[in-house]
Design a protein around this motif. Structure first.
Motif, short mmCIF file in Angstrom:
data_model
loop_
_atom_site.label_atom_id
_atom_site.label_comp_id
_atom_site.label_asym_id
_atom_site.label_seq_id
_atom_site.Cartn_x
_atom_site.Cartn_y
_atom_site.Cartn_z
N LEU A 182 6.52 -2.76 -1.26
CA LEU A 182 5.75 -3.26 -0.11
C LEU A 182 6.68 -3.62 1.06
O LEU A 182 6.37 -3.32 2.22
CB LEU A 182 4.93 -4.48 -0.52
CG LEU A 182 3.69 -4.21 -1.39
CD1 LEU A 182 3.07 -5.53 -1.85
CD2 LEU A 182 2.67 -3.39 -0.63
N ILE A 183 7.80 -4.26 0.74
CA ILE A 183 8.78 -4.59 1.77
C ILE A 183 9.29 -3.33 2.45
O ILE A 183 9.42 -3.26 3.68
CB ILE A 183 9.96 -5.39 1.17
CG1 ILE A 183 9.50 -6.79 0.77
CG2 ILE A 183 11.13 -5.48 2.15
CD1 ILE A 183 10.55 -7.59 0.03
N THR A 184 9.58 -2.32 1.65
CA THR A 184 10.07 -1.05 2.19
C THR A 184 9.04 -0.39 3.10
O THR A 184 9.37 0.09 4.19
CB THR A 184 10.42 -0.08 1.04
OG1 THR A 184 11.36 -0.73 0.15
CG2 THR A 184 11.05 1.19 1.56
N TYR A 185 7.79 -0.40 2.66
CA TYR A 185 6.72 0.21 3.46
C TYR A 185 6.48 -0.54 4.77
O TYR A 185 6.42 0.06 5.85
CB TYR A 185 5.42 0.24 2.64
CG TYR A 185 4.21 0.64 3.44
CD1 TYR A 185 3.99 1.97 3.78
CD2 TYR A 185 3.29 -0.33 3.87
CE1 TYR A 185 2.87 2.33 4.53
CE2 TYR A 185 2.17 0.03 4.61
CZ TYR A 185 1.97 1.36 4.94
OH TYR A 185 0.87 1.72 5.68
N VAL A 186 6.36 -1.86 4.69
CA VAL A 186 6.06 -2.67 5.89
C VAL A 186 7.21 -2.62 6.88
O VAL A 186 6.99 -2.49 8.09
CB VAL A 186 5.74 -4.13 5.48
CG1 VAL A 186 5.61 -5.02 6.72
CG2 VAL A 186 4.47 -4.19 4.65
N SER A 187 8.45 -2.74 6.39
CA SER A 187 9.62 -2.71 7.29
C SER A 187 9.74 -1.35 7.97
O SER A 187 10.09 -1.27 9.16
CB SER A 187 10.90 -3.03 6.52
OG SER A 187 11.12 -2.09 5.48
N ASN A 188 9.45 -0.27 7.26
CA ASN A 188 9.50 1.06 7.86
C ASN A 188 8.44 1.21 8.94
O ASN A 188 8.69 1.80 10.01
CB ASN A 188 9.29 2.12 6.78
CG ASN A 188 9.43 3.53 7.31
OD1 ASN A 188 10.40 3.87 7.98
ND2 ASN A 188 8.44 4.37 7.04
N LYS A 189 7.26 0.67 8.67
CA LYS A 189 6.18 0.73 9.66
C LYS A 189 6.53 -0.08 10.91
O LYS A 189 6.31 0.37 12.05
CB LYS A 189 4.88 0.20 9.04
CG LYS A 189 3.65 0.44 9.91
CD LYS A 189 2.38 0.11 9.15
CE LYS A 189 1.17 0.44 10.01
NZ LYS A 189 -0.10 0.15 9.28
N LEU A 190 7.10 -1.27 10.73
CA LEU A 190 7.51 -2.10 11.86
C LEU A 190 8.63 -1.43 12.65
O LEU A 190 8.65 -1.49 13.89
CB LEU A 190 7.96 -3.48 11.36
CG LEU A 190 6.85 -4.44 10.91
CD1 LEU A 190 7.45 -5.66 10.22
CD2 LEU A 190 6.01 -4.87 12.11
N TYR A 191 9.55 -0.80 11.94
CA TYR A 191 10.65 -0.11 12.62
C TYR A 191 10.14 1.05 13.46
O TYR A 191 10.56 1.23 14.61
CB TYR A 191 11.67 0.40 11.59
CG TYR A 191 12.73 1.30 12.18
CD1 TYR A 191 13.67 0.79 13.08
CD2 TYR A 191 12.78 2.65 11.85
CE1 TYR A 191 14.63 1.62 13.64
CE2 TYR A 191 13.74 3.48 12.40
CZ TYR A 191 14.67 2.96 13.30
OH TYR A 191 15.62 3.78 13.85
#
Length: 203
Positions: free
Chosen positions: A178-187
């Motif tokens: 989830l952290i990987t997905y959300v951080s990629n989306k924010l980036y």
């Protein structure tokens, strides 16, 4: 979305307190030395010469015990099994510290989890400073490194039963994804906003 990422990185530290891995199977605990004469241990059958009947070894040894004595002995055996299982079960933090406290080969394969702990700390700071790209990169590293100790343990035969991998690890790994997905989306959102701003300035 930014607040969600911060919460997820904080949750990682809470999940690391949960049980992650049981170092030996339930059968190994039952058959260990401390339970040698335990009623929990599967007994080999013996022959009753008087009646020519096959009975369990435990029954042959314990027929002279009263019901209360036998009940107390079995309760004690169950409690010893539970205690042994608890001692064999490690949390995420304990897994990360194994390689630090013991440099033997079987514990060095857990060094990957030591790195995971360090990256979790880095993720926390980077999520609060808006460095989404690096949160994503460390998230990808954690997703891979978290699997390395268990893959190595499975290869070495240390994992006899998948139930040795506890719920805490699955929850932690889900949180990593989830952290990987959300951080990629924010980036990607921050990158798109930056590119849009540059195009507007050119026009």
């Amino acid at each position: 979305m930014n607040n969600l990422l911060k919460r997820l990185t904080v949750i990682s530290f809470a999940l690391l307190f949960l049980p992650f891995f049981q170092t030996c199977s339930d059968d190994a605990i039952i058959n260990s030395n401390w339970s040698k004469n335990s009623p929990l241990r599967e007994a080999e059958p013996v022959t009753d010469s008087l009646h020519d009947e096959t009975v369990g070894a435990a029954d042959a040894k314990e027929f002279h015990l009263t019901y209360d004595e036998l009940k107390q002995k079995k309760v004690l055996a169950i409690q010893r099994f539970i205690d042994g299982k608890a001692k064999a079960t490690l949390s995420g933090y304990q897994l990360g510290l194994l390689a630090v406290n013991d440099f033997s080969w079987e514990f060095n394969i857990m060094f990957a989890f030591t790195i995971v702990l360090i990256l979790c700390v880095c993720q926390l700071f980077m999520s609060f400073t808006g460095r989404y790209k690096w949160v994503f990169i460390t998230g990808c590293c954690n997703a891979v490194l978290s699997l390395v100790p268990f893959a190595a343990a499975f290869h070495d035969g240390a994992i006899e039963d998948l139930s040795q991998i506890k719920l805490g690890f699955y929850l932690f790994y889900t949180n990593v994804l989830l952290i990987t997905y959300v951080s990629n989306k924010l980036y990607n959102e921050a990158k798109s906003t930056h590119n849009f701003g540059e195009e507007t300035m050119v026009k």
